[in-house]
Scaffold this motif. Structure first.
Motif, PDB file in Angstrom:
ATOM      1  N   PHE A  82      82.707  10.899 103.274  1.00 55.85           N
ATOM      2  CA  PHE A  82      83.919  11.502 103.820  1.00 55.85           C
ATOM      3  C   PHE A  82      84.378  10.764 105.079  1.00 55.85           C
ATOM      4  O   PHE A  82      85.564  10.442 105.228  1.00 55.85           O
ATOM      5  N   LEU A  83      83.447  10.469 105.977  1.00 48.69           N
ATOM      6  CA  LEU A  83      83.807   9.843 107.250  1.00 48.69           C
ATOM      7  C   LEU A  83      84.362   8.428 107.072  1.00 48.69           C
ATOM      8  O   LEU A  83      85.083   7.943 107.935  1.00 48.69           O
ATOM      9  N   GLU A  84      84.058   7.790 105.951  1.00 48.04           N
ATOM     10  CA  GLU A  84      84.613   6.455 105.673  1.00 48.04           C
ATOM     11  C   GLU A  84      86.114   6.511 105.416  1.00 48.04           C
ATOM     12  O   GLU A  84      86.828   5.565 105.725  1.00 48.04           O
ATOM     13  N   ASN A  85      86.607   7.626 104.835  1.00 54.62           N
ATOM     14  CA  ASN A  85      88.023   7.749 104.500  1.00 54.62           C
ATOM     15  C   ASN A  85      88.380   9.220 104.285  1.00 54.62           C
ATOM     16  O   ASN A  85      88.625   9.646 103.156  1.00 54.62           O
ATOM     17  N   PRO A  86      88.418  10.023 105.339  1.00 50.86           N
ATOM     18  CA  PRO A  86      88.651  11.466 105.187  1.00 50.86           C
ATOM     19  C   PRO A  86      89.931  11.806 104.426  1.00 50.86           C
ATOM     20  O   PRO A  86      89.935  12.732 103.613  1.00 50.86           O
ATOM     21  N   ALA A  87      90.996  11.077 104.667  1.00 50.56           N
ATOM     22  CA  ALA A  87      92.283  11.391 104.028  1.00 50.56           C
ATOM     23  C   ALA A  87      92.191  11.313 102.506  1.00 50.56           C
ATOM     24  O   ALA A  87      92.937  12.005 101.804  1.00 50.56           O
ATOM     25  N   HIS A  88      91.293  10.510 101.995  1.00 50.97           N
ATOM     26  CA  HIS A  88      91.130  10.386 100.547  1.00 50.97           C
ATOM     27  C   HIS A  88      90.525  11.652  99.936  1.00 50.97           C
ATOM     28  O   HIS A  88      90.803  11.982  98.786  1.00 50.97           O
ATOM     29  N   TYR A  89      89.702  12.360 100.694  1.00 52.43           N
ATOM     30  CA  TYR A  89      88.946  13.490 100.141  1.00 52.43           C
ATOM     31  C   TYR A  89      89.560  14.859 100.408  1.00 52.43           C
ATOM     32  O   TYR A  89      89.313  15.793  99.648  1.00 52.43           O
ATOM     33  N   VAL A  90      90.303  14.999 101.484  1.00 54.23           N
ATOM     34  CA  VAL A  90      90.851  16.326 101.793  1.00 54.23           C
ATOM     35  C   VAL A  90      91.892  16.722 100.755  1.00 54.23           C
ATOM     36  O   VAL A  90      92.562  15.871 100.175  1.00 54.23           O
ATOM     37  N   PRO A  91      92.036  18.026 100.515  1.00 54.06           N
ATOM     38  CA  PRO A  91      93.054  18.454  99.558  1.00 54.06           C
ATOM     39  C   PRO A  91      94.457  18.164 100.082  1.00 54.06           C
ATOM     40  O   PRO A  91      94.695  18.167 101.293  1.00 54.06           O
ATOM     41  N   GLN A  92      95.347  17.920  99.160  1.00 55.34           N
ATOM     42  CA  GLN A  92      96.742  17.686  99.517  1.00 55.34           C
ATOM     43  C   GLN A  92      97.318  18.943 100.156  1.00 55.34           C
ATOM     44  O   GLN A  92      96.817  20.045  99.971  1.00 55.34           O
ATOM     45  N   TYR A  93      98.378  18.753 100.898  1.00 57.64           N
ATOM     46  CA  TYR A  93      99.109  19.848 101.549  1.00 57.64           C
ATOM     47  C   TYR A  93      98.214  20.642 102.494  1.00 57.64           C
ATOM     48  O   TYR A  93      98.314  21.856 102.621  1.00 57.64           O
ATOM     49  N   ASP A  94      97.283  19.914 103.130  1.00 54.36           N
ATOM     50  CA  ASP A  94      96.396  20.501 104.143  1.00 54.36           C
ATOM     51  C   ASP A  94      95.637  21.719 103.623  1.00 54.36           C
ATOM     52  O   ASP A  94      95.369  22.671 104.360  1.00 54.36           O
ATOM     53  N   GLY A  95      95.302  21.705 102.331  1.00 56.01           N
ATOM     54  CA  GLY A  95      94.524  22.789 101.742  1.00 56.01           C
ATOM     55  C   GLY A  95      95.337  23.975 101.282  1.00 56.01           C
ATOM     56  O   GLY A  95      94.781  24.988 100.874  1.00 56.01           O
ATOM     57  N   HIS A  96      96.662  23.859 101.338  1.00 53.54           N
ATOM     58  CA  HIS A  96      97.528  24.934 100.841  1.00 53.54           C
ATOM     59  C   HIS A  96      97.735  24.774  99.330  1.00 53.54           C
ATOM     60  O   HIS A  96      97.530  23.694  98.773  1.00 53.54           O
ATOM     61  N   CYS A  97      98.146  25.839  98.699  1.00 54.81           N
ATOM     62  CA  CYS A  97      98.364  25.884  97.258  1.00 54.81           C
ATOM     63  C   CYS A  97      99.477  24.911  96.848  1.00 54.81           C
ATOM     64  O   CYS A  97     100.598  24.975  97.365  1.00 54.81           O
ATOM     65  N   ALA A  98      99.176  24.022  95.896  1.00 54.44           N
ATOM     66  CA  ALA A  98     100.145  23.024  95.437  1.00 54.44           C
ATOM     67  C   ALA A  98     101.371  23.678  94.809  1.00 54.44           C
ATOM     68  O   ALA A  98     102.497  23.235  95.034  1.00 54.44           O
ATOM     69  N   TYR A  99     101.159  24.740  94.042  1.00 57.84           N
ATOM     70  CA  TYR A  99     102.298  25.422  93.420  1.00 57.84           C
ATOM     71  C   TYR A  99     103.126  26.157  94.474  1.00 57.84           C
ATOM     72  O   TYR A  99     104.349  26.182  94.406  1.00 57.84           O
ATOM     73  N   VAL A 129      98.645  31.509  89.050  1.00 59.70           N
ATOM     74  CA  VAL A 129      99.411  30.401  89.619  1.00 59.70           C
ATOM     75  C   VAL A 129      98.999  29.080  88.976  1.00 59.70           C
ATOM     76  O   VAL A 129      99.844  28.231  88.694  1.00 59.70           O
ATOM     77  N   VAL A 130      97.710  28.912  88.715  1.00 57.96           N
ATOM     78  CA  VAL A 130      97.244  27.681  88.053  1.00 57.96           C
ATOM     79  C   VAL A 130      97.983  27.502  86.729  1.00 57.96           C
ATOM     80  O   VAL A 130      98.432  26.403  86.403  1.00 57.96           O
ATOM     81  N   SER A 131      98.141  28.578  85.960  1.00 61.67           N
ATOM     82  CA  SER A 131      98.811  28.455  84.661  1.00 61.67           C
ATOM     83  C   SER A 131     100.270  28.041  84.830  1.00 61.67           C
ATOM     84  O   SER A 131     100.773  27.217  84.059  1.00 61.67           O
ATOM     85  N   PHE A 132     100.958  28.559  85.851  1.00 64.59           N
ATOM     86  CA  PHE A 132     102.343  28.140  86.106  1.00 64.59           C
ATOM     87  C   PHE A 132     102.390  26.673  86.516  1.00 64.59           C
ATOM     88  O   PHE A 132     103.234  25.916  86.066  1.00 64.59           O
ATOM     89  N   TRP A 133     101.472  26.280  87.401  1.00 66.16           N
ATOM     90  CA  TRP A 133     101.440  24.906  87.899  1.00 66.16           C
ATOM     91  C   TRP A 133     101.146  23.926  86.759  1.00 66.16           C
ATOM     92  O   TRP A 133     101.765  22.878  86.657  1.00 66.16           O
ATOM     93  N   GLU A 134     100.212  24.312  85.888  1.00 68.26           N
ATOM     94  CA  GLU A 134      99.819  23.419  84.803  1.00 68.26           C
ATOM     95  C   GLU A 134     100.850  23.334  83.679  1.00 68.26           C
ATOM     96  O   GLU A 134     100.764  22.444  82.839  1.00 68.26           O
ATOM     97  N   GLU A 135     101.823  24.232  83.657  1.00 69.01           N
ATOM     98  CA  GLU A 135     102.891  24.133  82.650  1.00 69.01           C
ATOM     99  C   GLU A 135     103.682  22.843  82.815  1.00 69.01           C
ATOM    100  O   GLU A 135     104.202  22.304  81.838  1.00 69.01           O
TER     101      GLU A 135
END
Length: 172
Positions: A82-99, A129-135
């Motif tokens: 993680f410390l080698e490249n934190p931005a690569h591992y953290v969830p997108q949108y600062d951990g907020h729901c993508a949908y 929400v996952v089902s809506f997002w995955e549509e």
């Protein structure tokens, strides 16, 4: 002109991603509810429409700071990765729901409702929400990427993740 437009879009997209907002942190006090963000890359991803494997809990004894938040890891090796490249591992949108971001808001992301798309980790808030997002994942990603720059400076969600029992480590 076409190359300029593409370059401008890429510059804006990259700039928005580089400027992380406030990380979602729930009642556990850990980012991603104390689950190991590196470990997602070792889990076998389930097909769209089926549940993903459970996230891997981190340890309060193995942590790192990033984006103003504490991330926990299951192993020292995962912490070092993680410390080698934190931005690569953290969830997108600062951990907020993508949908939620696709719909124009910041709501918590549930660490057990995840998917890696184009080598990026995305979380969602509930199974419905996952089902809506995955549509329409590509369409929803286009919407969320368009919405994120205006949402990014807003404070992180303070909501509780619905129907979620954390296995987060005790900060003791």
């Amino acid at each position: 002109m076409r190359h300029f437009t593409f370059a401008a879009v890429m510059a804006l997209t990259t700039a928005g991603a580089a400027l992380a907002g406030e990380q979602f942190v729930d009642e556990t006090g850990f980012a991603v509810s104390g689950f190991d963000v590196v470990a997602y890359r070792t889990l076998e991803q389930s097909p769209v429409g089926t549940a993903q494997p459970a996230a891997v809990p981190g340890s309060a004894a193995i942590t790192a700071e990033y984006n103003g938040s504490t991330f926990a890891f299951a192993t020292e090796a995962n912490r070092a990765t993680f410390l080698e490249n934190p931005a690569h591992y953290v969830p997108q949108y600062d951990g907020h729901c993508a949908y939620g971001v696709a719909k124009g808001g910041k709501v918590p992301g549930n660490p057990n409702l995840w998917r890696i798309i184009d080598d990026k980790l995305y979380l969602n808030i509930t199974e419905n929400v996952v089902s809506f997002w995955e549509e329409d994942i590509p369409g929803n990603l286009t919407l969320s990427q368009g919405n994120w720059p205006s949402l990014d400076p807003k404070p992180a969600s303070t909501n509780t993740i619905p129907n979620f029992t954390s296995e987060a480590p005790d900060k003791g």
